[in-house]
Design a protein around this motif. Sequence first.
Motif, PDB file in Angstrom:
ATOM      1  N   LEU A 134       1.021  -1.172   0.003  1.00  0.00           N
ATOM      2  CA  LEU A 134      -0.124  -0.099   0.111  1.00  0.00           C
ATOM      3  C   LEU A 134       0.879   1.337  -0.040  1.00  0.00           C
ATOM      4  CD1 LEU A 134      -2.851   1.241   0.242  1.00  0.00           C
ATOM      5  CD2 LEU A 134      -2.568   1.184   2.775  1.00  0.00           C
ATOM      6  N   VAL A 135       0.698   2.094  -1.031  1.00  0.00           N
ATOM      7  CA  VAL A 135       1.037   3.298  -1.066  1.00  0.00           C
ATOM      8  C   VAL A 135       0.154   4.424  -0.838  1.00  0.00           C
ATOM      9  CG1 VAL A 135       2.668   5.171  -2.371  1.00  0.00           C
ATOM     10  CG2 VAL A 135       3.026   2.583  -2.507  1.00  0.00           C
ATOM     11  N   ILE A 136       0.515   5.381   0.144  1.00  0.00           N
ATOM     12  CA  ILE A 136      -0.846   6.170   0.445  1.00  0.00           C
ATOM     13  C   ILE A 136      -0.231   7.575   0.956  1.00  0.00           C
ATOM     14  CG2 ILE A 136      -0.752   5.672   2.971  1.00  0.00           C
ATOM     15  CD1 ILE A 136      -3.966   5.568   2.413  1.00  0.00           C
ATOM     16  N   GLY A 137      -0.939   8.726   0.812  1.00  0.00           N
ATOM     17  CA  GLY A 137      -0.387  10.125   1.266  1.00  0.00           C
ATOM     18  C   GLY A 137      -0.463  10.206   2.522  1.00  0.00           C
ATOM     19  N   THR A 138       0.287  11.422   2.972  1.00  0.00           N
ATOM     20  CA  THR A 138       0.243  11.684   4.512  1.00  0.00           C
ATOM     21  C   THR A 138      -1.263  12.264   4.828  1.00  0.00           C
ATOM     22  OG1 THR A 138       2.545  12.417   4.471  1.00  0.00           O
ATOM     23  CG2 THR A 138       1.110  13.378   6.088  1.00  0.00           C
ATOM     24  N   GLY A 139      -1.773  11.749   5.883  1.00  0.00           N
ATOM     25  CA  GLY A 139      -2.921  12.446   6.587  1.00  0.00           C
ATOM     26  C   GLY A 139      -4.278  11.360   6.214  1.00  0.00           C
ATOM     27  N   LYS A 140      -3.856  10.306   5.545  1.00  0.00           N
ATOM     28  CA  LYS A 140      -4.901   9.789   5.067  1.00  0.00           C
ATOM     29  C   LYS A 140      -5.226   8.736   6.192  1.00  0.00           C
ATOM     30  CE  LYS A 140      -5.557  10.973   1.019  1.00  0.00           C
ATOM     31  NZ  LYS A 140      -6.623  11.531   0.518  1.00  0.00           N
ATOM     32  N   LYS A 141      -6.361   8.277   6.318  1.00  0.00           N
ATOM     33  CA  LYS A 141      -6.808   7.051   7.285  1.00  0.00           C
ATOM     34  C   LYS A 141      -6.801   5.562   6.521  1.00  0.00           C
ATOM     35  CE  LYS A 141     -10.669   5.317  10.316  1.00  0.00           C
ATOM     36  NZ  LYS A 141     -11.898   5.612  10.840  1.00  0.00           N
ATOM     37  N   ILE A 142      -6.288   4.593   7.088  1.00  0.00           N
ATOM     38  CA  ILE A 142      -5.921   3.284   6.488  1.00  0.00           C
ATOM     39  C   ILE A 142      -6.225   2.200   7.633  1.00  0.00           C
ATOM     40  CG2 ILE A 142      -4.216   4.034   4.869  1.00  0.00           C
ATOM     41  CD1 ILE A 142      -2.202   2.855   6.439  1.00  0.00           C
ATOM     42  N   THR A 143      -6.765   1.097   6.774  1.00  0.00           N
ATOM     43  CA  THR A 143      -7.027  -0.148   7.686  1.00  0.00           C
ATOM     44  C   THR A 143      -6.362  -1.204   7.149  1.00  0.00           C
ATOM     45  OG1 THR A 143      -9.139   0.814   8.682  1.00  0.00           O
ATOM     46  CG2 THR A 143      -8.572  -1.454   8.579  1.00  0.00           C
ATOM     47  N   LEU A 144      -5.677  -1.954   7.828  1.00  0.00           N
ATOM     48  CA  LEU A 144      -4.782  -2.871   7.509  1.00  0.00           C
ATOM     49  C   LEU A 144      -5.639  -4.365   7.904  1.00  0.00           C
ATOM     50  CD1 LEU A 144      -1.087  -2.190   8.153  1.00  0.00           C
ATOM     51  CD2 LEU A 144      -2.525  -1.456   6.113  1.00  0.00           C
ATOM     52  N   GLU A 145      -5.779  -5.190   6.933  1.00  0.00           N
ATOM     53  CA  GLU A 145      -6.815  -6.270   7.520  1.00  0.00           C
ATOM     54  C   GLU A 145      -5.759  -7.672   7.867  1.00  0.00           C
ATOM     55  OE1 GLU A 145     -10.465  -4.127   6.876  1.00  0.00           O
ATOM     56  OE2 GLU A 145      -9.999  -6.200   7.880  1.00  0.00           O
ATOM     57  N   CYS A 146      -6.523  -8.384   8.934  1.00  0.00           N
ATOM     58  CA  CYS A 146      -5.863  -9.556   9.012  1.00  0.00           C
ATOM     59  C   CYS A 146      -6.775 -10.531   9.311  1.00  0.00           C
ATOM     60  CB  CYS A 146      -4.734  -9.471  10.442  1.00  0.00           C
ATOM     61  SG  CYS A 146      -3.988 -10.962  10.919  1.00  0.00           S
ATOM     62  N   SER A 147      -6.796 -11.725   9.015  1.00  0.00           N
ATOM     63  CA  SER A 147      -7.824 -12.479   9.417  1.00  0.00           C
ATOM     64  C   SER A 147      -7.099 -14.029   9.462  1.00  0.00           C
ATOM     65  CB  SER A 147      -8.810 -12.841   8.336  1.00  0.00           C
ATOM     66  OG  SER A 147      -9.511 -11.691   7.930  1.00  0.00           O
ATOM     67  N   GLN A 148      -7.630 -15.051  10.341  1.00  0.00           N
ATOM     68  CA  GLN A 148      -7.086 -16.380  10.581  1.00  0.00           C
ATOM     69  C   GLN A 148      -8.216 -17.170  10.697  1.00  0.00           C
ATOM     70  OE1 GLN A 148      -7.253 -18.043  13.805  1.00  0.00           O
ATOM     71  NE2 GLN A 148      -7.732 -16.345  15.096  1.00  0.00           N
ATOM     72  N   THR A 202      -5.887   0.046  12.291  1.00  0.00           N
ATOM     73  CA  THR A 202      -6.234   1.134  11.944  1.00  0.00           C
ATOM     74  C   THR A 202      -5.311   2.479  12.217  1.00  0.00           C
ATOM     75  OG1 THR A 202      -8.579   1.021  11.771  1.00  0.00           O
ATOM     76  CG2 THR A 202      -8.090   3.026  11.358  1.00  0.00           C
ATOM     77  N   LEU A 203      -4.729   3.248  11.229  1.00  0.00           N
ATOM     78  CA  LEU A 203      -4.054   4.470  11.410  1.00  0.00           C
ATOM     79  C   LEU A 203      -4.910   5.548  10.963  1.00  0.00           C
ATOM     80  CD1 LEU A 203      -0.656   3.406   9.675  1.00  0.00           C
ATOM     81  CD2 LEU A 203      -0.799   4.022  12.161  1.00  0.00           C
ATOM     82  N   GLU A 204      -5.389   6.288  11.852  1.00  0.00           N
ATOM     83  CA  GLU A 204      -6.198   7.590  11.714  1.00  0.00           C
ATOM     84  C   GLU A 204      -5.585   8.555  10.843  1.00  0.00           C
ATOM     85  OE1 GLU A 204      -9.320   7.769  12.726  1.00  0.00           O
ATOM     86  OE2 GLU A 204      -9.545   5.832  13.741  1.00  0.00           O
ATOM     87  N   SER A 205      -4.540   8.640  10.880  1.00  0.00           N
ATOM     88  CA  SER A 205      -3.771   9.843  10.076  1.00  0.00           C
ATOM     89  C   SER A 205      -2.371   9.418   9.737  1.00  0.00           C
ATOM     90  CB  SER A 205      -3.637  11.060  10.618  1.00  0.00           C
ATOM     91  OG  SER A 205      -2.971  12.054   9.858  1.00  0.00           O
ATOM     92  N   ALA A 206      -2.117   8.836   8.563  1.00  0.00           N
ATOM     93  CA  ALA A 206      -0.743   8.358   8.033  1.00  0.00           C
ATOM     94  C   ALA A 206       0.369   9.281   8.099  1.00  0.00           C
ATOM     95  CB  ALA A 206      -0.943   7.410   6.884  1.00  0.00           C
ATOM     96  N   GLY A 234       2.404 -10.325   5.861  1.00  0.00           N
ATOM     97  CA  GLY A 234       2.686  -9.015   5.789  1.00  0.00           C
ATOM     98  C   GLY A 234       2.303  -7.896   5.113  1.00  0.00           C
ATOM     99  N   THR A 235       2.024  -6.709   5.589  1.00  0.00           N
ATOM    100  CA  THR A 235       1.577  -5.732   4.341  1.00  0.00           C
ATOM    101  C   THR A 235       2.659  -4.503   4.495  1.00  0.00           C
ATOM    102  OG1 THR A 235      -0.795  -5.782   4.915  1.00  0.00           O
ATOM    103  CG2 THR A 235       0.172  -3.477   4.245  1.00  0.00           C
ATOM    104  N   ARG A 236       3.219  -4.300   3.379  1.00  0.00           N
ATOM    105  CA  ARG A 236       4.317  -3.185   3.342  1.00  0.00           C
ATOM    106  C   ARG A 236       3.630  -1.985   2.958  1.00  0.00           C
ATOM    107  NH1 ARG A 236       9.067  -2.206   4.590  1.00  0.00           N
ATOM    108  NH2 ARG A 236       9.896  -4.384   3.843  1.00  0.00           N
ATOM    109  N   LEU A 237       3.795  -0.848   3.856  1.00  0.00           N
ATOM    110  CA  LEU A 237       3.330   0.289   3.774  1.00  0.00           C
ATOM    111  C   LEU A 237       4.069   1.321   3.588  1.00  0.00           C
ATOM    112  CD1 LEU A 237       0.927   2.237   4.243  1.00  0.00           C
ATOM    113  CD2 LEU A 237       1.294   2.443   6.773  1.00  0.00           C
ATOM    114  N   THR A 238       3.893   2.210   2.700  1.00  0.00           N
ATOM    115  CA  THR A 238       4.634   3.251   2.478  1.00  0.00           C
ATOM    116  C   THR A 238       3.785   4.679   2.309  1.00  0.00           C
ATOM    117  OG1 THR A 238       6.030   2.107   0.790  1.00  0.00           O
ATOM    118  CG2 THR A 238       6.298   4.530   0.706  1.00  0.00           C
ATOM    119  N   VAL A 239       4.105   5.660   3.298  1.00  0.00           N
ATOM    120  CA  VAL A 239       3.468   6.928   3.348  1.00  0.00           C
ATOM    121  C   VAL A 239       4.371   8.024   2.610  1.00  0.00           C
ATOM    122  CG1 VAL A 239       2.227   8.429   5.005  1.00  0.00           C
ATOM    123  CG2 VAL A 239       2.426   6.017   5.284  1.00  0.00           C
ATOM    124  N   THR A 240       3.991   8.479   1.712  1.00  0.00           N
ATOM    125  CA  THR A 240       4.311   9.566   0.910  1.00  0.00           C
ATOM    126  C   THR A 240       4.125  11.069   1.544  1.00  0.00           C
ATOM    127  OG1 THR A 240       2.853   9.749  -0.650  1.00  0.00           O
ATOM    128  CG2 THR A 240       4.714   8.051  -0.987  1.00  0.00           C
TER     129      THR A 240
END
Lengths: 112, 112
Positions: free
Chosen positions: A11-25, A77-81, A106-112
């Motif tokens: 996931l590549v996302i801009g600063t200030g965005k809200k994101i949710t990373l999902e995990c299920s088992q 959840t990250l309220e403000s990346a 894993g989730t590779r997160l990049t915040v620009t």
Amino acid sequence: EADIYQTPRYLVIGTGKKITLECSQTMGHDKMYWYQQDPGMELHLIHYSYGVNSTEKGDLSSESTVSRIRTEHFPLTLESARPSHTSQYLCASSEYGDKKQYFGPGTRLTVT
Amino acid sequence: GENVGLHLPTLSVQEGDNSIINCAYSNSASDYFIWYKQESGKGPQFIIDIRSNMDKRQGQRVTVLLNKTVKHLSLQIAATQPGDSAVYFCAENISGTYKYIFGTGTRLKVLA
């Protein structure tokens, strides 16, 4: 092989965005974990859950929140990346009474 | 792909040789230890575990040795194969807690 899934994988996302990373088992494990791992570095615990509606913060403060409404699902959840959140996020689970942890891909997160 | 472990110590071994990867753990109260294998772009994969009441445990092609006197853990891989190339790290669990302390890892390179 463990049945634990994470989305998105990248996931590549801009600063200030809200994101949710999902995990299920699908193993019915009571305990679930979120870790953060920077390249070449050790894993650091962000959040931990030992069952439905039970969550605790880990050692690493990442300004994130988690919920555990269902046994199989543990979203982060990250309220403000921010760029400092750029990292790999790993979800894991373990069965009650068993210390063995199984990790998702894993989730590779990049915040620009 | 991912650059997990850019600055990790590296162990290079010839295919077919035995590999020994070492880990120093930090907490005397730890009573359970795991070795993980992490390939590029993937989450950690469980290899073998050992409890503190044991000195040695063997799996398929792998052996873990525990020396509690010097707080040292080692992973031995017999007849190393190209598919063994990955980053290997140990984790310790502090007795009575959910907390795991992870090592930074060693990159294993198998030379053909």
